[in-house]
Design an enzyme around this catalytic site. Sequence first.
Site, PDB file in Angstrom:
ATOM      1  N   HIS A  25      76.525 103.798  64.634  1.00  0.00           N
ATOM      2  CA  HIS A  25      77.087 102.806  63.707  1.00  0.00           C
ATOM      3  C   HIS A  25      76.453 102.918  62.329  1.00  0.00           C
ATOM      4  O   HIS A  25      77.025 102.476  61.330  1.00  0.00           O
ATOM      5  CB  HIS A  25      76.855 101.381  64.225  1.00  0.00           C
ATOM      6  CG  HIS A  25      77.363 101.163  65.601  1.00  0.00           C
ATOM      7  ND1 HIS A  25      78.678 101.380  65.945  1.00  0.00           N
ATOM      8  CD2 HIS A  25      76.742 100.768  66.734  1.00  0.00           C
ATOM      9  CE1 HIS A  25      78.837 101.124  67.230  1.00  0.00           C
ATOM     10  NE2 HIS A  25      77.677 100.764  67.741  1.00  0.00           N
TER      11      HIS A  25
ATOM     12  N   GLU B 123      78.902  96.016  52.110  1.00  0.00           N
ATOM     13  CA  GLU B 123      79.448  94.918  52.916  1.00  0.00           C
ATOM     14  C   GLU B 123      79.668  93.713  52.024  1.00  0.00           C
ATOM     15  O   GLU B 123      80.758  93.149  51.959  1.00  0.00           O
ATOM     16  CB  GLU B 123      78.471  94.592  54.049  1.00  0.00           C
ATOM     17  CG  GLU B 123      78.254  95.782  54.964  1.00  0.00           C
ATOM     18  CD  GLU B 123      78.059  95.382  56.398  1.00  0.00           C
ATOM     19  OE1 GLU B 123      76.992  94.848  56.721  1.00  0.00           O
ATOM     20  OE2 GLU B 123      79.003  95.607  57.196  1.00  0.00           O
TER      21      GLU B 123
ATOM     22  N   HIS C  99      70.024  97.418  54.147  1.00  0.00           N
ATOM     23  CA  HIS C  99      69.608  96.169  54.799  1.00  0.00           C
ATOM     24  C   HIS C  99      68.203  96.303  55.384  1.00  0.00           C
ATOM     25  O   HIS C  99      67.944  97.236  56.146  1.00  0.00           O
ATOM     26  CB  HIS C  99      70.585  95.803  55.925  1.00  0.00           C
ATOM     27  CG  HIS C  99      71.894  95.313  55.411  1.00  0.00           C
ATOM     28  ND1 HIS C  99      73.028  95.272  56.186  1.00  0.00           N
ATOM     29  CD2 HIS C  99      72.238  94.817  54.198  1.00  0.00           C
ATOM     30  CE1 HIS C  99      74.025  94.774  55.462  1.00  0.00           C
ATOM     31  NE2 HIS C  99      73.569  94.500  54.251  1.00  0.00           N
TER      32      HIS C  99
ATOM     33  N   HIS D 217      68.492  99.798  57.611  1.00  0.00           N
ATOM     34  CA  HIS D 217      69.679 100.624  57.848  1.00  0.00           C
ATOM     35  C   HIS D 217      70.635 100.495  56.668  1.00  0.00           C
ATOM     36  O   HIS D 217      70.375  99.729  55.737  1.00  0.00           O
ATOM     37  CB  HIS D 217      70.360 100.223  59.172  1.00  0.00           C
ATOM     38  CG  HIS D 217      70.903  98.844  59.122  1.00  0.00           C
ATOM     39  ND1 HIS D 217      70.190  97.747  59.544  1.00  0.00           N
ATOM     40  CD2 HIS D 217      72.072  98.358  58.636  1.00  0.00           C
ATOM     41  CE1 HIS D 217      70.907  96.667  59.337  1.00  0.00           C
ATOM     42  NE2 HIS D 217      72.048  96.996  58.787  1.00  0.00           N
TER      43      HIS D 217
ATOM     44  N   THR E  54      76.284  91.445  60.681  1.00  0.00           N
ATOM     45  CA  THR E  54      77.598  91.936  60.254  1.00  0.00           C
ATOM     46  C   THR E  54      78.238  92.838  61.302  1.00  0.00           C
ATOM     47  O   THR E  54      79.289  93.410  61.052  1.00  0.00           O
ATOM     48  CB  THR E  54      77.503  92.693  58.913  1.00  0.00           C
ATOM     49  OG1 THR E  54      76.683  93.850  59.104  1.00  0.00           O
ATOM     50  CG2 THR E  54      76.902  91.810  57.824  1.00  0.00           C
TER      51      THR E  54
HETATM   52  S1  BO1 Z   1      73.014  93.473  59.770  1.00  0.00           S
HETATM   53  O1  BO1 Z   1      71.824  93.609  58.971  1.00  0.00           O
HETATM   54  O2  BO1 Z   1      73.663  92.188  59.705  1.00  0.00           O
HETATM   55  N1  BO1 Z   1      74.078  94.591  59.350  1.00  0.00           N
HETATM   56  C1  BO1 Z   1      72.552  93.729  61.417  1.00  0.00           C
HETATM   57  C2  BO1 Z   1      73.536  93.993  62.324  1.00  0.00           C
HETATM   58  C3  BO1 Z   1      73.196  94.173  63.656  1.00  0.00           C
HETATM   59  C4  BO1 Z   1      71.887  94.082  64.070  1.00  0.00           C
HETATM   60  C5  BO1 Z   1      70.890  93.828  63.134  1.00  0.00           C
HETATM   61  C6  BO1 Z   1      71.228  93.645  61.796  1.00  0.00           C
HETATM   62  N2  BO1 Z   1      71.664  94.243  65.407  1.00  0.00           N
HETATM   63  C7  BO1 Z   1      70.464  93.901  66.106  1.00  0.00           C
HETATM   64  C8  BO1 Z   1      70.648  94.229  67.578  1.00  0.00           C
HETATM   65  C9  BO1 Z   1      69.369  93.947  68.346  1.00  0.00           C
HETATM   66  C10 BO1 Z   1      68.192  94.626  67.673  1.00  0.00           C
HETATM   67  C11 BO1 Z   1      68.148  94.230  66.204  1.00  0.00           C
HETATM   68  C12 BO1 Z   1      67.006  94.903  65.440  1.00  0.00           C
HETATM   69  O3  BO1 Z   1      69.356  94.569  65.573  1.00  0.00           O
HETATM   70  O4  BO1 Z   1      71.710  93.445  68.108  1.00  0.00           O
HETATM   71  O5  BO1 Z   1      69.502  94.384  69.676  1.00  0.00           O
HETATM   72  O6  BO1 Z   1      66.973  94.250  68.311  1.00  0.00           O
HETATM   73  O7  BO1 Z   1      67.109  96.289  65.438  1.00  0.00           O
HETATM   74 ZN    ZN Z   2      73.525  95.911  57.997  1.00  0.00          ZN
END
Ligand code: BO1
Ligand code: ZN
Length: 257
Positions: A63, A106, A119, A94, A201
């Site tokens: 992703h 985003e 992010h 990321h 997101t």
């Molecule tokens: S974001 O910054 O809103 N794009 C975003 C989106 C998804 C996650 C984190 C930030 N996912 C989560 C996972 C967890 C994991 C965590 C940290 O990220 O659902 O399983 O522990 O890596």
């Molecule tokens: Zn993100």
Amino acid sequence: GQHFDYKKSDEWPNEYPICAGDRQSPVNIELHHVRSMEPGRPPLGRFGYDKKPTRMKIVNNGHTVQLSGEWPAKDTPTIYGGPLTGLYELAQIHFHWGPDNTAGSEHTVANQSFPLEMHLVHWKKSYENISEAMLHDDGLAVIGYLMSVDKNPNTGLERMRASFNKILRPQQTTEIEPFPLTLFDLDLLKEGYVTYVGSLTTPPCNESAIWLLSVRIKDVTMDEMDSFRKLRMENHNEHNYRRVQPLNGRSITYYYD
Ligand code: BO1
Ligand code: ZN
């Protein structure tokens, strides 16, 4: 990890009902809707960003490309103050991008998209761990930087992309030579930032994030953008940004220190 397709984001709520909630991210930032902070807030602070981790790795999780590090506990990058109560520790960094420079970010500003959004995901240390933090409405603090194409290479991005050839396919991961996050030149929100309450997101879209978006647009080079676009994502996706979501009466506040 979670399975979802950016081409079918309208269907995310079928499997992940929170994705249809009323405090979702990202959002469009209309500058004339932004309110100024109430005076008397402690300024946003941080520590650990200048400390070199003992190990560092990047992973193509299908992703996004995700950077993480291991620091001695006292050196782990941490933020506090501003709209936050308590300490928030960095979990991972990321990016979100698109197939060309017309889209990728985003968050949008006055309905304008940017080619790249970075992010930095932090979790509140008063909770047991990040999974527990994700169940609370103040569990995560995500710092976002919008980036637009210019000539100045970013040293942190250059260090990362030097190893992108090892993670061209989903689920590939590689260790990289550790570097302190200051190499990304994250003038932590020097010119101020906007903050609002929102969500992850991506599925499961937990409504657990306090967002802090830098007002200063950062630079990314065309070569750096090309490196992101060469990474193969799941479902042959050529972009990994979610459409903006309704504000539903939430306010966006401008903070400056
Ligand atoms: S974001 O910054 O809103 N794009 C975003 C989106 C998804 C996650 C984190 C930030 N996912 C989560 C996972 C967890 C994991 C965590 C940290 O990220 O659902 O399983 O522990 O890596
Ligand atoms: Zn993100």
